[in-house]
Scaffold this motif. Structure first.
Motif, mmCIF file in Angstrom:
data_model
loop_
_atom_site.group_PDB
_atom_site.id
_atom_site.type_symbol
_atom_site.label_atom_id
_atom_site.label_comp_id
_atom_site.label_asym_id
_atom_site.label_seq_id
_atom_site.Cartn_x
_atom_site.Cartn_y
_atom_site.Cartn_z
ATOM 1 N N THR A 115 4.589 11.171 0.098
ATOM 2 C CA THR A 115 3.557 11.841 0.904
ATOM 3 C C THR A 115 2.192 11.166 0.773
ATOM 4 N N CYS A 116 2.028 10.289 -0.211
ATOM 5 C CA CYS A 116 0.754 9.547 -0.356
ATOM 6 C C CYS A 116 1.066 8.148 -0.885
ATOM 7 N N LEU A 117 1.940 7.460 -0.182
ATOM 8 C CA LEU A 117 2.469 6.174 -0.637
ATOM 9 C C LEU A 117 1.380 5.126 -0.816
ATOM 10 N N GLU A 118 0.442 5.090 0.126
ATOM 11 C CA GLU A 118 -0.580 4.045 0.095
ATOM 12 C C GLU A 118 -1.340 4.031 -1.230
ATOM 13 N N ARG A 119 -1.702 5.231 -1.726
ATOM 14 C CA ARG A 119 -2.438 5.330 -2.983
ATOM 15 C C ARG A 119 -1.578 4.854 -4.155
ATOM 16 N N ASN A 120 -0.279 5.162 -4.131
ATOM 17 C CA ASN A 120 0.621 4.769 -5.215
ATOM 18 C C ASN A 120 0.915 3.271 -5.230
ATOM 19 N N LEU A 121 0.750 2.617 -4.083
ATOM 20 C CA LEU A 121 1.040 1.184 -4.012
ATOM 21 C C LEU A 121 0.082 0.361 -4.870
ATOM 22 N N ASN A 122 -1.073 0.913 -5.212
ATOM 23 C CA ASN A 122 -2.004 0.193 -6.091
ATOM 24 C C ASN A 122 -1.332 -0.145 -7.418
ATOM 25 N N LEU A 123 -0.641 0.828 -7.999
ATOM 26 C CA LEU A 123 0.044 0.600 -9.272
ATOM 27 C C LEU A 123 1.235 -0.336 -9.081
ATOM 28 N N VAL A 124 1.958 -0.179 -7.971
ATOM 29 C CA VAL A 124 3.115 -1.046 -7.697
ATOM 30 C C VAL A 124 2.682 -2.509 -7.671
ATOM 31 N N LEU A 125 1.585 -2.780 -6.967
ATOM 32 C CA LEU A 125 1.109 -4.165 -6.848
ATOM 33 C C LEU A 125 0.677 -4.728 -8.196
ATOM 34 N N GLN A 126 0.088 -3.890 -9.048
ATOM 35 C CA GLN A 126 -0.318 -4.357 -10.374
ATOM 36 C C GLN A 126 0.896 -4.675 -11.246
ATOM 37 N N ILE A 127 1.947 -3.871 -11.109
ATOM 38 C CA ILE A 127 3.147 -4.096 -11.936
ATOM 39 C C ILE A 127 3.902 -5.336 -11.491
ATOM 40 N N ILE A 128 4.019 -5.564 -10.173
ATOM 41 C CA ILE A 128 4.758 -6.747 -9.725
ATOM 42 C C ILE A 128 3.967 -8.027 -9.970
ATOM 43 N N GLU A 129 2.690 -7.907 -10.349
ATOM 44 C CA GLU A 129 1.948 -9.075 -10.824
ATOM 45 C C GLU A 129 2.424 -9.483 -12.215
ATOM 46 N N ILE A 130 2.883 -8.487 -12.996
ATOM 47 C CA ILE A 130 3.280 -8.744 -14.377
ATOM 48 C C ILE A 130 4.735 -9.180 -14.467
ATOM 49 N N THR A 131 5.614 -8.508 -13.718
ATOM 50 C CA THR A 131 7.051 -8.763 -13.822
ATOM 51 C C THR A 131 7.692 -8.763 -12.443
ATOM 52 N N ASP A 132 8.740 -9.550 -12.286
ATOM 53 C CA ASP A 132 9.457 -9.563 -11.007
ATOM 54 C C ASP A 132 10.693 -8.661 -11.038
ATOM 55 N N LYS A 133 11.004 -8.091 -12.198
ATOM 56 C CA LYS A 133 12.166 -7.209 -12.329
ATOM 57 C C LYS A 133 11.746 -5.772 -12.003
ATOM 58 N N VAL A 134 11.467 -5.507 -10.746
ATOM 59 C CA VAL A 134 10.898 -4.223 -10.334
ATOM 60 C C VAL A 134 11.752 -3.583 -9.243
ATOM 61 N N VAL A 135 11.927 -2.259 -9.367
ATOM 62 C CA VAL A 135 12.538 -1.447 -8.313
ATOM 63 C C VAL A 135 11.540 -0.343 -7.981
ATOM 64 N N VAL A 136 11.200 -0.208 -6.710
ATOM 65 C CA VAL A 136 10.272 0.840 -6.276
ATOM 66 C C VAL A 136 11.081 2.051 -5.836
ATOM 67 N N CYS A 137 10.808 3.191 -6.473
ATOM 68 C CA CYS A 137 11.477 4.449 -6.129
ATOM 69 C C CYS A 137 10.491 5.309 -5.336
ATOM 70 N N VAL A 138 10.757 5.480 -4.047
ATOM 71 C CA VAL A 138 9.907 6.330 -3.206
ATOM 72 C C VAL A 138 10.472 7.746 -3.287
#
Length: 715
Positions: A115-138
């Motif tokens: 319901t507020c994905l855009e705001r949560n994407l800030n953290l997603v982008l920071q994490i995929i900067e650190i590691t490429d082993k990422v799964v995003v759960c919406v």
């Protein structure tokens, strides 16, 4: 070939973060996400009862781990602290970042709110900067559907370069697909290509100045571009963590220091101050998140959250916000008090029936009377009182409190009180920790972890005792009923309730006043700003709320109380039964304290009851009755009328009752709370200050009220 310690770094993972491996083939999965995204629901749904909690090594941040099996592989799920960022402005953010960066989990799941994905994407982008082993759960796809929000998950996955899975964790929808995806990412079956964040040209140029040198130093173990940017920004906590992980001190590397200075000078030459660098970094991340959000999120009904806004216009308004909050608080207390009476009585009857059986057993065994008296009338009876009086109110209050939390109301409480706490130079989140203190001050102290600023966290810890916990309510209710409300006749219950509410409001006012004094003296500093999220109102999951509040809060706090109350019962028995001359040690102590206590509108026995009641406030009144009746063990009278007559016979007036209530509101924390303060602050200094501040406040307030009443001739 299975994953080994050497190939995955799980040896370091276990050593640094105390992850519970049972086999080197275990797959470690980090679970990250913003608060209020349903991250805990995902964790609980995946792990069920196969979980435990503790603290991170050297930190007071909660460490929750769980296990689940999938495709004959054991997965260890580590629930990281909920955070909005990884820029390490708080201990929680530092813990989450360090685990992802240095713990080398096989996969990291980032839970987001649909319901507020855009705001949560800030953290997603920071994490995929650190590691490429990422799964995003919406998560919360059902709420998004109800609000006519459509998310193109395939396009989101393409734009992020990592797999994306939609779930409704509370119903279990999408969790099997999530587990499949996590396994494939961890094993390398799914190859990811995380999106790179393009920073401003001047920032990118500065990164190039140090990137290659840093990559050599870290031996390609981390994303060198990300590390370069963090070190240019002067992220000291990250540097400390890297030094520990690499077992070397990068601060002593002259070449690195030289290159970092060149990079910072480059930024200054281009007109960007170092103190403004973090804001520019965040702006780039937010812009990238906004661009992605615009591409994948479609809102068919623009007025989907109008109902929430209408409710907020009332619950957070200047006119109605505070009154509604007080009324709701009154209702919660009324339900707690009324609802606890019957189970408390039943529990007391059961525990004292056991006491009778133990007495018969001791008699049958021929145990000496003094042994029976110490163990049963001293230790066991004290424990019985603490459990019977403390457990039922907590078992009611904490679920009600958690229900309001699940519903989404508690952030509105913080919003309503934020202005007043800012005026007191304290943190707005202190309102939430204060509310938790109504159930138990020890739980309130633990909840102070949500405050990022160490200075403001200490203010919240020191002042939390100014709101009465459920252990002090029996004293407040009894005295308000028999000395203040008794003359109101049919309206006595209403008058008693209003008296308790007035006491609570006074406690809040004292909290604000003392917070301001602390912020201007021993804890000087400017109040920090924080982003207060008002999450959407949600239908609470009553069953999960009850289980979580009872096991995570009620039993946890009760366990600490019991551990302290048992030895306290022994001390009380000795003081009441060992005589010097013609009087017990308890009586001698009361007589010694009597002159000082009289200045505060109290007497020596009342003061001794509070001192001996330090292990648990619930036993203050029973100790007082025992002292007045010169008995050798804790006891209670049959009704309030007998209690009132006993107190009057021992010189009580309305002023004694008022001063006792004020001292109950303002005096030293109980033993459980002091123990918790010591564990949370890791400091005896702040533990002593937390003891002295409310005690001095109580002495001053009671002295002013008592002497003022005498000067005005009111008694």
């Amino acid at each position: 070939m299975g994953l080994t310690n050497q190939s995955t770094g799980t040896g370091a993972l276990k050593e640094m973060f105390q992850v519970d491996f049972e086999s080197p083939d275990d797959i470690v999965v980090a679970l990250a996400g913003n608060p209020n995204t349903g991250k805990s629901t995902v964790f609980n749904s995946l792990t069920g009862l196969n979980q435990h909690t503790g603290n991170w090594p050297g930190k007071t941040v909660t460490n929750a781990q769980g296990k689940y099996n999938h495709h004959n592989k054991r997965h260890i799920l580590v629930d990281l602290p909920g955070t909005y960022s990884l820029l390490a402005s708080s201990v929680e953010e530092q813990v989450a970042r360090d685990f992802i960066c240095f713990g080398n989990p096989h996969a990291t799941v980032v839970v987001t709110d649909a319901t507020c994905l855009e705001r949560n994407l800030n953290l997603v982008l920071q994490i995929i900067e650190i590691t490429d082993k990422v799964v995003v759960c919406v998560n919360l796809m059902d709420e998004a559907k109800r609000k006519s929000i459509n998310i193109d998950l395939k396009k989101l996955s393409k734009l992020l370069g990592v797999p994306v899975v939609g779930t409704t964790a509370r119903n279990g929808e999408g969790l099997e697909l999530l587990k499949d995806t996590v396994s494939k990412v961890a094993s390398g079956e799914i190859k990811t290509n995380p999106r790179k964040i393009n920073y401003d040209e001047i920032i990118e140029e500065s990164i190039k100045k140090v990137d290659s040198d840093i990559n050599k130093l870290i031996d390609n173990k981390f994303n060198s571009k990300w590390v370069s940017l963090r070190l240019i920004d002067g992220d000291l906590p990250l540097l400390e963590s890297m030094n520990e992980y690499l077992d070397s001190d990068l601060t002593k590397n002259e070449l690195l220091n030289k290159k970092l200075k060149i990079a910072r000078d480059k930024l200054k030459d281009d007109g960007l101050k170092i103190e403004d660098l973090r804001d520019r970094i965040v702006s780039n991340i937010i812009k990238t998140a906004e661009d992605i959000g615009k591409d994948v999120v479609r809102v068919e009904n623009k007025s989907h959250n109008q109902l929430d806004r209408k409710i907020d216009s009332i619950l957070t308004s200047r006119i109605f916000g505070i009154p509604i909050m007080i009324v709701l608080l009154g209702i919660v207390f009324w339900i707690t008090i009324e609802g606890a009476n019957v189970p408390s009585s039943m529990l007391a009857n059961g525990l004292f029936w056991i006491e009778g059986q133990l007495t018969e057993l001791f008699g049958w065994l021929g145990t000496p009377e003094w042994v029976h008296s110490i163990l049963i009338l001293g230790m066991y009876r004290t424990l019985a009182w603490v459990i019977s009086v403390m457990l039922p109110p907590m078992a009611i209050f904490f679920p009600l409190f958690t229900l309001l939390e699940d519903l989404g109301y508690l952030p509105r409480v913080a919003f309503n009180l934020d202005y007043y706490f800012k005026k007191a130079c304290a943190h707005g989140k202190q309102a939430l920790t204060m509310c938790m203190g109504f159930g138990c001050n020890a739980a309130g102290i633990i909840s102070c972890r949500i405050i990022d600023s160490p200075r403001e966290r200490l203010i919240a810890i020191i002042t939390n005792n100014f709101v009465p916990c459920n252990g002090r309510f029996p004293t407040l209710i009894a005295l308000a009923s028999i000395f203040i409300a008794s003359a109101a006749g049919a309206f006595s219950s209403i008058v008693a309730t209003l008296t308790i509410l007035a006491t609570i409001v006074l406690g809040v006012m004292i909290t604000l006043f003392i917070s301001r004094i602390l912020s201007k003296t021993i804890l000087k500093g400017l109040p920090s700003s924080f982003t207060l999220e008002l999450p959407p109102y949600r239908k609470p999951q009553i069953g999960r709320v009850i289980v979580r509040s009872i096991f995570d809060r009620t039993l946890f706090v009760l366990g600490r109380a019991v551990a302290i109350a048992a030895p306290a019962g022994l001390v009380i028995w000795f003081m009441a039964n060992i005589t010097v001359g013609n009087a017990s040690i308890l009586t001698h102590c009361a007589q010694f304290l009597d002159p000082f206590a009289n200045l505060l509108g109290l007497d020596g026995y009342i003061m001794m009851a509070f001192i001996l009641g330090m292990p648990a406030n619930e036993i203050v009144i029973p100790i007082l009755i025992m002292s007045y009746m010169a008995k050798g063990s804790i006891l209670e009278l049959d009704n309030l009328a007998e209690m009132k007559q006993l107190f009057i016979d021992n010189g009580w007036t309305w002023l004694t009752a008022v001063c006792t209530m004020l001292f109950s509101l303002n005096h030293w924390p109980c033993g459980t709370t002091l123990w918790t303060i010591r564990k949370e602050t890791q400091s005896w200094k702040w533990t002593w200050i937390s003891l002295l501040v409310p005690t001095i406040t109580g002495i001053v307030v009671c002295f002013i009220v008592a002497q003022g009443a005498h000067l005005l001739g009111l008694v």
